[in-house]
Design an enzyme around this catalytic site. Sequence first.
Site, PDB file in Angstrom:
ATOM      1  N   HIS A 171       0.836  -1.202   0.000  1.00  0.00           N
ATOM      2  CA  HIS A 171       0.000   0.000   0.000  1.00  0.00           C
ATOM      3  C   HIS A 171       0.871   1.251   0.000  1.00  0.00           C
ATOM      4  O   HIS A 171       0.624   2.202  -0.751  1.00  0.00           O
ATOM      5  CB  HIS A 171      -0.906   0.061   1.238  1.00  0.00           C
ATOM      6  N   LYS A 188     -16.072  -7.447   5.320  1.00  0.00           N
ATOM      7  CA  LYS A 188     -14.755  -8.082   5.362  1.00  0.00           C
ATOM      8  C   LYS A 188     -14.361  -8.501   6.774  1.00  0.00           C
ATOM      9  O   LYS A 188     -13.389  -9.209   6.944  1.00  0.00           O
ATOM     10  CB  LYS A 188     -13.684  -7.153   4.778  1.00  0.00           C
ATOM     11  N   ARG A 235      -1.750  -5.964  -8.459  1.00  0.00           N
ATOM     12  CA  ARG A 235      -0.702  -6.936  -8.140  1.00  0.00           C
ATOM     13  C   ARG A 235      -0.606  -8.012  -9.195  1.00  0.00           C
ATOM     14  O   ARG A 235       0.461  -8.524  -9.469  1.00  0.00           O
ATOM     15  CB  ARG A 235      -0.979  -7.591  -6.781  1.00  0.00           C
ATOM     16  N   SER A 289      -3.009  -7.808   2.620  1.00  0.00           N
ATOM     17  CA  SER A 289      -3.328  -7.680   4.046  1.00  0.00           C
ATOM     18  C   SER A 289      -3.841  -8.988   4.628  1.00  0.00           C
ATOM     19  O   SER A 289      -3.494  -9.368   5.742  1.00  0.00           O
ATOM     20  CB  SER A 289      -4.369  -6.576   4.262  1.00  0.00           C
TER      21      SER A 289
END
Length: 165
Positions: free
Chosen positions: A17, A41, A95, A133
Amino acid sequence: MRIGLYPGTFDPITLGHLDIIRRAAVLVDRLVVGVAINRDKGPMFSLEERVAMVEAEFDDLSKQTGCEFVAHPFENLLIDCARDVNAQVIVRGLRAVADFEYEFQMVGMNRRLDDSIETVFLMAEAEHQAIASKLVKEIARLGGDVSSFVTPAVQAALQERLGAK
């Protein structure tokens, strides 16, 4: 003033990030880091903790880049958040190809909602492409070393949350 919005859950903020934030800073005068509430989430850290972690990185980043950084919690549509902060551009990190497929759909929908706001994709540096993460939290939960994925402050927060030493 050119304003960008870099949205995410940041649970927790990673070196990946920070790489995208640092590189986006050359494109805008102010970068708003939108910290999504996203209850679906089930974040490890509260919204306040995630905002504090993001803000803790701003002093060094501002000195390095000359860009102004602002943390902005949000729970509404991304395009509405962009309007709320007067962003002309949304910054998204990529990514892998799988990220692009999802992001491509998001851009199409956002353009239909407001075609005056552009989306810019930045590829994470090769050394950060695998960092997610979700994986960082899993490694930390299982007692692994996450120091190459997060800052020392975030690593300490993970250890404190998980009761590790």
